[in-house]
Every structure is written in C-alpha cells, then in structure tokens.
Design a protein around this motif. Structure first.
Motif, PDB file in Angstrom:
ATOM      1  N   ALA A   1       0.848  -1.207   0.000  1.00  0.00           N
ATOM      2  CA  ALA A   1       0.000   0.000   0.000  1.00  0.00           C
ATOM      3  C   ALA A   1       0.880   1.253   0.000  1.00  0.00           C
ATOM      4  CB  ALA A   1      -0.917  -0.013   1.225  1.00  0.00           C
TER       5      ALA A   1
ATOM      6  N   ASP B   1      -2.458   5.664  -2.819  1.00  0.00           N
ATOM      7  CA  ASP B   1      -3.930   5.717  -2.749  1.00  0.00           C
ATOM      8  C   ASP B   1      -4.525   6.116  -4.102  1.00  0.00           C
ATOM      9  OD1 ASP B   1      -3.229   5.581  -0.125  1.00  0.00           O
ATOM     10  OD2 ASP B   1      -4.091   7.512   0.424  1.00  0.00           O
TER      11      ASP B   1
ATOM     12  N   ILE C   1      -7.091   2.992  -2.579  1.00  0.00           N
ATOM     13  CA  ILE C   1      -7.005   1.527  -2.642  1.00  0.00           C
ATOM     14  C   ILE C   1      -8.425   0.960  -2.599  1.00  0.00           C
ATOM     15  CG2 ILE C   1      -6.151  -0.535  -1.416  1.00  0.00           C
ATOM     16  CD1 ILE C   1      -4.000   1.360  -0.156  1.00  0.00           C
TER      17      ILE C   1
ATOM     18  N   GLU D   1     -10.265  -2.726  -1.727  1.00  0.00           N
ATOM     19  CA  GLU D   1     -10.097  -4.115  -1.296  1.00  0.00           C
ATOM     20  C   GLU D   1     -11.374  -4.885  -1.614  1.00  0.00           C
ATOM     21  OE1 GLU D   1      -9.071  -4.968   2.843  1.00  0.00           O
ATOM     22  OE2 GLU D   1      -9.538  -7.072   2.465  1.00  0.00           O
TER      23      GLU D   1
ATOM     24  N   CYS E   1     -13.435  -7.596   1.535  1.00  0.00           N
ATOM     25  CA  CYS E   1     -12.710  -7.003   2.686  1.00  0.00           C
ATOM     26  C   CYS E   1     -13.125  -7.628   4.006  1.00  0.00           C
ATOM     27  CB  CYS E   1     -12.934  -5.501   2.733  1.00  0.00           C
ATOM     28  SG  CYS E   1     -14.666  -5.049   3.024  1.00  0.00           S
TER      29      CYS E   1
ATOM     30  N   LEU F   1      -8.163  -4.119   6.031  1.00  0.00           N
ATOM     31  CA  LEU F   1      -8.625  -2.778   5.625  1.00  0.00           C
ATOM     32  C   LEU F   1      -8.405  -1.741   6.740  1.00  0.00           C
ATOM     33  CD1 LEU F   1     -11.718  -1.761   3.675  1.00  0.00           C
ATOM     34  CD2 LEU F   1     -11.576  -0.977   6.017  1.00  0.00           C
TER      35      LEU F   1
ATOM     36  N   VAL G   1      -4.751  -0.730   7.243  1.00  0.00           N
ATOM     37  CA  VAL G   1      -4.309   0.054   6.075  1.00  0.00           C
ATOM     38  C   VAL G   1      -4.817   1.493   6.210  1.00  0.00           C
ATOM     39  CG1 VAL G   1      -4.585   0.323   3.562  1.00  0.00           C
ATOM     40  CG2 VAL G   1      -4.053  -1.929   4.522  1.00  0.00           C
ATOM     41  N   ALA G   2      -6.066   1.649   6.631  1.00  0.00           N
ATOM     42  CA  ALA G   2      -6.622   3.003   6.845  1.00  0.00           C
ATOM     43  C   ALA G   2      -5.911   3.681   8.018  1.00  0.00           C
ATOM     44  CB  ALA G   2      -8.123   2.925   7.105  1.00  0.00           C
TER      45      ALA G   2
ATOM     46  N   HIS H   1      -3.972   5.531   4.682  1.00  0.00           N
ATOM     47  CA  HIS H   1      -4.416   5.369   3.292  1.00  0.00           C
ATOM     48  C   HIS H   1      -5.925   5.503   3.152  1.00  0.00           C
ATOM     49  CE1 HIS H   1      -0.425   4.060   2.180  1.00  0.00           C
ATOM     50  NE2 HIS H   1      -0.444   3.227   3.195  1.00  0.00           N
TER      51      HIS H   1
ATOM     52  N   ILE I   1      -9.115   4.079   1.568  1.00  0.00           N
ATOM     53  CA  ILE I   1      -9.415   2.727   1.102  1.00  0.00           C
ATOM     54  C   ILE I   1     -10.917   2.478   1.061  1.00  0.00           C
ATOM     55  CG2 ILE I   1      -9.002   1.758   3.443  1.00  0.00           C
ATOM     56  CD1 ILE I   1      -7.944  -0.807   1.970  1.00  0.00           C
TER      57      ILE I   1
ATOM     58  N   VAL J   1     -12.276   5.788   4.990  1.00  0.00           N
ATOM     59  CA  VAL J   1     -12.821   4.476   4.576  1.00  0.00           C
ATOM     60  C   VAL J   1     -14.221   4.611   3.972  1.00  0.00           C
ATOM     61  CG1 VAL J   1     -13.556   2.197   5.419  1.00  0.00           C
ATOM     62  CG2 VAL J   1     -11.496   3.269   6.361  1.00  0.00           C
TER      63      VAL J   1
ATOM     64  N   PHE K   1      -8.783   3.424  -8.967  1.00  0.00           N
ATOM     65  CA  PHE K   1      -7.904   3.217  -7.812  1.00  0.00           C
ATOM     66  C   PHE K   1      -6.470   2.972  -8.286  1.00  0.00           C
ATOM     67  CE2 PHE K   1     -12.202   2.095  -6.790  1.00  0.00           C
ATOM     68  CZ  PHE K   1     -12.402   2.621  -5.532  1.00  0.00           C
TER      69      PHE K   1
END
Ligand SMILES: C[S@@+](CC[C@H](N)C(=O)[O-])C[C@H]1O[C@@H](n2cnc3c(N)ncnc32)[C@H](O)[C@@H]1O
Length: 266
Positions: free
Chosen positions: A36, A41, A43, A45, A48, A54, A57-58, A62, A64, A92, A108
């Motif tokens: 990632a 960004d 992204i 998924e 998920c 997820l 990652v957030a 990022h 997402i 998110v 994305f």
C-alpha cells in the motif's frame, strides 16, 4: 455459486471470524502495508470481510474502499470503524456488492484481494468478471494484488483429509466462550478443481453448554500458470510473484501464491 457461499458468511461466521486461529495468526499484514505504501492511494479491497486488513491500512493513513458480498461481515467492519478514531473513519468507504460484477464509478491505484476471496469464485466466468471489473477500476499503471494458497496435490484426493482434524489450538473469546476449530474435506471434485470443505466451530459457553456450528463451502483451487493466463486474458501483466509474505520466490513447498499484476492498456 457465490450465493451458496454467501449464505454461510451471513451466519455465525462473521461473529467468530476475527478469533479463528488461521485468521488471527496470519502473518500477512506487514506485506500488505508495504505494498500500500509503495503503490499509493486510493485503494480498493475486494472481499474485505470484517476489515482485518482494511482497518490497519486506513490507520496507516491510506484512503481505502472495501467491497464485500456479506452484509454481516461488513457490519462487523463498520462496528469496528465506528468504535475507532474519526480520522480513520473518514478515509474508509464500505460497499455491499459482488466482486464479479460491480461499478463504483471511480478508479484506484491499487486493488487487493486477500486471504482467498477469489477462491470463492468457482466458475471461470465469475473469475473473468472479477478481473475485468478490477481492470476497469484501476487507474493507468495501477496494480492488482491477489493471493491464493499453493495447491497441495494430496488435498485433491487423499482420504486422510476427509477425517475431521484439529490443527489449531483452542482459543478463548473475550466473553468467556471457548472455540476449537476443526476441519475436513467433505468431497473432492478434481474435474471441477474444487473441494467441498467444512470448518467446524466447536463452541463451549461459560455455562458449560456446547455447540457445533458447521461452515460448509466450496473452495476452488488454482495453479500458477492458470492464474497467469486468467490475468493475461483480462489485460494484466504479472510483475511480481511470491511464495510467502516474506517475499520469498514461489517454490515447490511455498504455502502461498501471491501475484502483483500491472494493468496494461486503458
Ligand atoms: C476468508 S474472507 C477474507 C476477508 C478479508 N479479505 C481478510 O483478509 O480477512 C473471504 C471474504 O470474501 C467475501 N466474498 C466471497 N465471495 C465474494 C464475492 N463474490 N464478492 C465480494 N465478496 C465476496 C466473503 O463475504 C468474505 O468476507
């Protein structure tokens, strides 16, 4: 076929998912965070689930979007988001949908499919549908990351796997319930390249009552060059292939097949 699997994910599975030893013990997070960071960004998924990957990652900063077919897996993810910091929540988006046929109206930099959602797609048309949708949703130069277990030939036929076994330790849930996961192959379908599998949740409640919950589903197994051909048919070029999350190359005894593929064309 994915409808049959959806049925199972809608039930008790989402409640126990994050505590299952093969889920909680996965060593894939650093790898995904690294990809990632490199790719950037936004992204997307696919599959998920409860946000196991997820959310970290957030949390790493990022933006997402997560898409899943199961309302109950998404509800778990949403609940975790609501109990977390607002800055993470703002990064998110969650969408209910089928990864074989979706249109989110944006593109994305990176699309990820991890911990086997693609192996729920039993029919080639579903697999192609998913890869074509992913291609459509990637910006130029965008990448797709998708993982599979490397197929163990014994698991395609050996009757030993039809016996219920428990390779996992019993775990204690926060509310005092104990969970012991056992598993078996219920049927081999070599001509269809899939197995019917049962994951059995043996739950002991604090009052001593016990329950046996069976998550029965069909898993499609893949081979390396089959995946490469599928990706090529849908406009992807494989740029990296790993046999595990330590970035080791794919070898005979690798547990995983992790593909990173670049979008070709527009
Ligand atoms: C093993 S879980 C993996 C969840 C998550 N990616 C992780 O790493 O923990 C598989 C997920 O794929 C989802 N799934 C299965 N078929 C799907 C489909 N056709 N479209 C979207 N999601 C799907 C299931 O609902 C489930 O949440």
């Amino acid at each position: 076929m994915s409808k049959a699997n959806l049925y199972s994910y809608e039930s008790f599975v989402s409640e126990y998912y994050d505590y299952l030893p093969p889920v909680a013990g996965r060593q894939d997070l650093d790898f995904y965070l690294d990809v990632a960071r490199t790719q950037g960004d936004p992204i997307l998924e696919l599959g998920c689930g409860t946000g196991r990957v997820l959310l970290p990652v957030a949390q790493a900063g990022h933006r997402i979007t997560g898409l899943d077919l199961s309302e109950s897996m998404l509800a778990r993810c949403r609940a975790k988001l609501e109990n977390g910091p607002a800055q993470v929540r703002e990064r998110v988006q969650l969408a209910h949908g089928d990864m074989t046929d979706f249109d989110l109206g944006e593109t994305f930099r990176l699309i990820t499919i991890h911990f086997r959602p693609f192996q729920h797609l039993l029919a080639v048309e579903q697999q192609l549908g998913c890869l074509r949708c992913a291609h459509h949703h990637l910006a130029p130069g965008g990448k797709l990351l998708v993982d599979f277990f490397q197929t163990d030939a014994r698991r395609m036929h050996d009757p030993v796997f039809t016996k219920e076994s428990s390779p996992y330790p019993e775990v204690m849930l926060p509310d005092g319930r104990k969970l012991r996961l056992t598993e078996r192959v219920a049927a081999f379908h070599r001509a269809e390249q899939c197995n019917d599998v049962e994951l059995i949740y043996n739950v002991t409640h604090p009052d001593g009552r016990s329950e046996r919950l069976v998550f029965a589903f069909t898993v499609r197994y893949f081979f390396r060059f089959e995946v490469e051909h599928l990706l090529a048919r849908c406009g992807f070029r494989v740029v990296e292939l790993f046999g595990n999350y330590d970035r080791s190359p794919l070898r005979d005894d690798s547990p995983e097949m992790i593909f990173i593929a670049e979008k070709q064309g527009s």
